[in-house]
Design an enzyme around this catalytic site. Structure first.
Site, PDB file in Angstrom:
ATOM      1  N   MET A  18       0.782  -1.198  -0.016  1.00 44.67           N
ATOM      2  CA  MET A  18      -0.010   0.095   0.115  1.00 44.67           C
ATOM      3  C   MET A  18       0.993   1.318  -0.116  1.00 44.67           C
ATOM      4  O   MET A  18       0.468   2.255  -0.610  1.00 44.67           O
ATOM      5  CB  MET A  18      -1.022   0.202   1.230  1.00 44.67           C
ATOM      6  CG  MET A  18      -2.210  -0.985   1.247  1.00 44.67           C
ATOM      7  SD  MET A  18      -3.114  -0.806  -0.378  1.00 44.67           S
ATOM      8  CE  MET A  18      -3.274   1.023  -0.398  1.00 44.67           C
ATOM      9  N   ASP A  37      11.423   3.190   4.695  1.00 46.82           N
ATOM     10  CA  ASP A  37      11.231   1.755   5.093  1.00 46.82           C
ATOM     11  C   ASP A  37      12.518   0.802   5.643  1.00 46.82           C
ATOM     12  O   ASP A  37      13.466   1.583   5.524  1.00 46.82           O
ATOM     13  CB  ASP A  37      10.717   0.970   3.558  1.00 46.82           C
ATOM     14  CG  ASP A  37       9.960  -0.123   3.973  1.00 46.82           C
ATOM     15  OD1 ASP A  37      10.512  -1.322   4.480  1.00 46.82           O
ATOM     16  OD2 ASP A  37       8.845  -0.351   3.439  1.00 46.82           O
ATOM     17  N   VAL A  61      10.621   2.912  12.181  1.00 42.22           N
ATOM     18  CA  VAL A  61       9.703   4.014  12.609  1.00 42.22           C
ATOM     19  C   VAL A  61       9.589   3.859  14.228  1.00 42.22           C
ATOM     20  O   VAL A  61       8.778   4.829  14.843  1.00 42.22           O
ATOM     21  CB  VAL A  61       8.263   3.830  12.191  1.00 42.22           C
ATOM     22  CG1 VAL A  61       8.378   3.994  10.466  1.00 42.22           C
ATOM     23  CG2 VAL A  61       7.961   2.266  12.231  1.00 42.22           C
ATOM     24  N   ASN A  87       1.884   5.011   7.403  1.00 42.34           N
ATOM     25  CA  ASN A  87       1.606   3.825   6.534  1.00 42.34           C
ATOM     26  C   ASN A  87       2.077   2.361   7.246  1.00 42.34           C
ATOM     27  O   ASN A  87       1.741   1.307   7.032  1.00 42.34           O
ATOM     28  CB  ASN A  87       1.713   3.900   5.250  1.00 42.34           C
ATOM     29  CG  ASN A  87       1.609   2.415   4.475  1.00 42.34           C
ATOM     30  OD1 ASN A  87       0.384   2.241   4.334  1.00 42.34           O
ATOM     31  ND2 ASN A  87       2.567   1.709   4.229  1.00 42.34           N
ATOM     32  N   TYR A 150      -3.307  -6.742  16.875  1.00 43.49           N
ATOM     33  CA  TYR A 150      -3.539  -5.952  15.794  1.00 43.49           C
ATOM     34  C   TYR A 150      -4.774  -5.123  16.094  1.00 43.49           C
ATOM     35  O   TYR A 150      -4.710  -3.802  15.740  1.00 43.49           O
ATOM     36  CB  TYR A 150      -3.862  -6.741  14.380  1.00 43.49           C
ATOM     37  CG  TYR A 150      -3.871  -6.019  13.224  1.00 43.49           C
ATOM     38  CD1 TYR A 150      -2.843  -5.591  12.376  1.00 43.49           C
ATOM     39  CD2 TYR A 150      -5.132  -6.032  12.512  1.00 43.49           C
ATOM     40  CE1 TYR A 150      -3.029  -4.938  11.338  1.00 43.49           C
ATOM     41  CE2 TYR A 150      -5.372  -5.178  11.459  1.00 43.49           C
ATOM     42  CZ  TYR A 150      -4.270  -4.515  10.769  1.00 43.49           C
ATOM     43  OH  TYR A 150      -4.444  -3.945   9.494  1.00 43.49           O
ATOM     44  N   LYS A 154      -4.815  -0.667  16.287  1.00 43.93           N
ATOM     45  CA  LYS A 154      -5.590  -0.110  15.165  1.00 43.93           C
ATOM     46  C   LYS A 154      -6.571   0.788  15.754  1.00 43.93           C
ATOM     47  O   LYS A 154      -7.089   1.886  15.243  1.00 43.93           O
ATOM     48  CB  LYS A 154      -6.050  -0.952  14.030  1.00 43.93           C
ATOM     49  CG  LYS A 154      -4.958  -1.574  13.213  1.00 43.93           C
ATOM     50  CD  LYS A 154      -3.972  -0.510  12.601  1.00 43.93           C
ATOM     51  CE  LYS A 154      -3.141  -1.166  11.650  1.00 43.93           C
ATOM     52  NZ  LYS A 154      -2.295  -0.118  10.924  1.00 43.93           N
ATOM     53  N   THR A 185      -3.505  -6.732  -2.165  1.00 37.33           N
ATOM     54  CA  THR A 185      -1.992  -6.522  -2.013  1.00 37.33           C
ATOM     55  C   THR A 185      -1.148  -7.891  -2.475  1.00 37.33           C
ATOM     56  O   THR A 185      -1.802  -8.952  -2.234  1.00 37.33           O
ATOM     57  CB  THR A 185      -1.271  -5.973  -0.709  1.00 37.33           C
ATOM     58  OG1 THR A 185      -1.500  -6.924   0.093  1.00 37.33           O
ATOM     59  CG2 THR A 185      -1.851  -4.582  -0.471  1.00 37.33           C
TER      60      THR A 185
END
Length: 244
Positions: A18, A37, A61, A87, A150, A154, A185
């Protein structure tokens, strides 16, 4: 129409999937894009393919020091940042009773803490630019239950987005969250998962999974001045799954 003409954008987790789709569309619409990345090979290759308005930086990150370095290099390369797309993220599909504390902390650091660090690190650059737009990629599992870890992170991204939107609105910075459902994806449609995804799609009201470009179009809208009065909101792209 170049909907991001001249804007400087930073997209994390942009080497593939994405993030790469967002970067391609941003470049098409006139942005100067820094892709970050941990996958240096794919990131460098994509930046080279996208041309002079793309620049790749290796980036952890979860590291405050890395965020400071990325902001500094972005400003030196293209100027102050006007768009941030948080992202980067990972998934974990385990039963709660099987998840170790170390695994749980890892997904919290990558999916949740990194978003906080990123917003805090980039906001001063956006103030220099006269304002900006932050787009935090959550999930439909930021609205309804999914896997432990997860789902938790989120939901946290959704909440952080609202809190940050209130804090940053007086500074001219908008913050919104995007909540994709199942997206086609490479990771999702690979041979060992393809049949399961096709079966799951039967339960989606629109009877199909989304294409990456459908999510990127929403991210583009939020990054652009077209969404100038939208902040602190959820934008859902799930084919109707959470409406059931």
């Amino acid at each position: 129409m170049n909907r991001l003409n001249g804007k400087v954008a930073l997209i994390t987790g942009a080497a593939q999937g994405m993030g790469a789709a967002h970067a391609r569309l941003f470049i098409e619409h006139g942005a100067k894009v820094v892709l970050t990345d941990l996958n240096e090979g794919k990131g460098q290759a994509l930046a080279a393919e996208l041309g002079e308005n793309a620049h790749f930086i290796s980036h952890n990150v979860t590291s405050e020091a890395d965020w400071a370095r990325v902001v500094e290099e972005t400003e030196a390369t293209f100027g102050p940042i006007q768009v941030l797309v948080n992202n980067a993220g990972i998934t974990m599909a385990k039963n709660m009773l099987d998840v170790t504390v170390e695994e749980y902390k890892r997904i919290v650091d990558i999916n949740q803490v990194s978003v906080f660090i990123g917003m805090k690190a980039v906001a001063p650059s956006m103030i220099k630019a006269g304002g900006g737009s932050i787009v935090n990629i959550s999930s439909m599992n930021g609205l309804v239950a999914g896997a432990i870890g997860y789902t938790d992170t989120k939901f946290a991204v959704r909440g952080m987005t609202k809190a940050a939107a209130i804090n940053l609105a007086p500074l001219g910075i908008r913050v919104n969250s995007v909540h994709p459902g199942v997206i086609a994806t490479p990771m999702v449609v690979q041979e060992d998962t393809k049949a399961a995804v096709e079966e799951f799609a039967k339960h989606i009201p629109m009877k199909r999974v989304a294409q990456p470009e459908e999510v990127s179009n929403m991210v583009l809208f939020l990054a652009s001045d077209e969404s100038s009065y939208s902040t602190g909101s959820e934008f859902v792209i799930d084919g109707g799954m959470t409406a059931q």
